[in-house]
Scaffold this active site. Structure first.
Site, PDB file in Angstrom:
ATOM      1  N   CYS A   1       0.927  -1.026  -0.143  1.00 20.89           N
ATOM      2  CA  CYS A   1       0.161   0.065  -0.016  1.00 20.89           C
ATOM      3  C   CYS A   1       0.811   1.239  -0.077  1.00 20.89           C
ATOM      4  O   CYS A   1       0.425   2.268  -0.449  1.00 20.89           O
ATOM      5  CB  CYS A   1      -1.073  -0.209   1.128  1.00 20.89           C
TER       6      CYS A   1
ATOM      7  N   ARG B   1       4.277   1.434  -1.286  1.00 20.22           N
ATOM      8  CA  ARG B   1       5.285   1.312  -2.207  1.00 20.22           C
ATOM      9  C   ARG B   1       5.042   0.385  -3.338  1.00 20.22           C
ATOM     10  O   ARG B   1       4.437  -0.858  -3.158  1.00 20.22           O
ATOM     11  CB  ARG B   1       6.630   1.065  -1.502  1.00 20.22           C
TER      12      ARG B   1
ATOM     13  N   GLU C   1       8.711  -0.910  11.192  1.00 23.11           N
ATOM     14  CA  GLU C   1       7.372  -1.639  10.616  1.00 23.11           C
ATOM     15  C   GLU C   1       7.862  -3.125  10.376  1.00 23.11           C
ATOM     16  O   GLU C   1       8.552  -2.968   9.341  1.00 23.11           O
ATOM     17  CB  GLU C   1       6.537  -0.890   9.943  1.00 23.11           C
TER      18      GLU C   1
ATOM     19  N   GLN D   1       6.042  -5.859   8.930  1.00 18.87           N
ATOM     20  CA  GLN D   1       5.250  -6.462   7.918  1.00 18.87           C
ATOM     21  C   GLN D   1       6.214  -6.368   6.472  1.00 18.87           C
ATOM     22  O   GLN D   1       5.963  -7.190   5.726  1.00 18.87           O
ATOM     23  CB  GLN D   1       3.944  -5.994   7.616  1.00 18.87           C
TER      24      GLN D   1
END
Length: 174
Positions: free
Chosen positions: A49, A51, A109, A111
């Site tokens: 979402c 990149r 982050e 994920q």
């Protein structure tokens, strides 16, 4: 043949542009096959979402940039202001930063590492992951592991969703 990273992210493009250049998972292998037909020798696509990046090995990056715009039905001039093209050494450094969560909207982050690993699995399954990209990603994963184990970057890491919930709770206390 040189290594390149070409793409856009939350720092270079507004959401409306990022949404236009997403590679949908159900068409990812088709896109990988297409880019390696004359535009690149090896390719992997990381599309999230925040990149969309094409990691590839080729003689030069212009054909891949033109393919990127054409694939998304955009005029190259409309996409160019948001696009970065990083040559070998900068592409490697960028991949390390992305895998480690240092280039994320939320620092650390976690994920993104899983998303990068999934991009590698898709490229491997599509037959577009060659020696150059295999080495790049294996080293990127090792660097990410080292960063997480030798720094406190992951100590309080959260996803964008968790950060949003936390912010909403501060703005709208119950």
């Amino acid at each position: 043949m040189s290594l390149y990273a070409l793409g856009l992210n939350h720092q270079t493009a507004p959401l409306e542009i990022r949404e236009r250049v997403v590679f949908h998972v159900e068409r990812l292998r088709e896109a990988l096959a297409d880019i390696t037909r004359g535009h690149a020798n090896e390719a992997a696509i990381l599309s999230t979402c925040n990149r969309t990046e094409l990691y590839f090995a080729a003689g030069e990056p212009r054909a891949a940039a033109a393919w990127f715009a054409e694939y998304h039905r955009m005029a190259p001039d409309a996409l160019l202001p948001y696009l970065y093209t990083l040559p070998s050494d900068r592409a490697v450094r960028h991949a390390f930063r992305v895998a480690s969560g240092l280039d994320s909207m939320v620092l650390g982050e976690p994920q993104i590492l899983g998303q990068m690993k999934e991009a590698v699995r898709e490229a491997d399954a599509a037959g577009t992951l060659g020696t150059v990209l295999h080495k790049l990603f294996q080293r990127s994963f090792a660097v990410a592991k080292e960063v997480r184990s030798t720094t406190s970057i992951g100590a309080n890491s959260v996803s964008m969703a968790a950060a949003s919930v936390k912010l909403a709770a501060r703005i709208f206390p119950t």
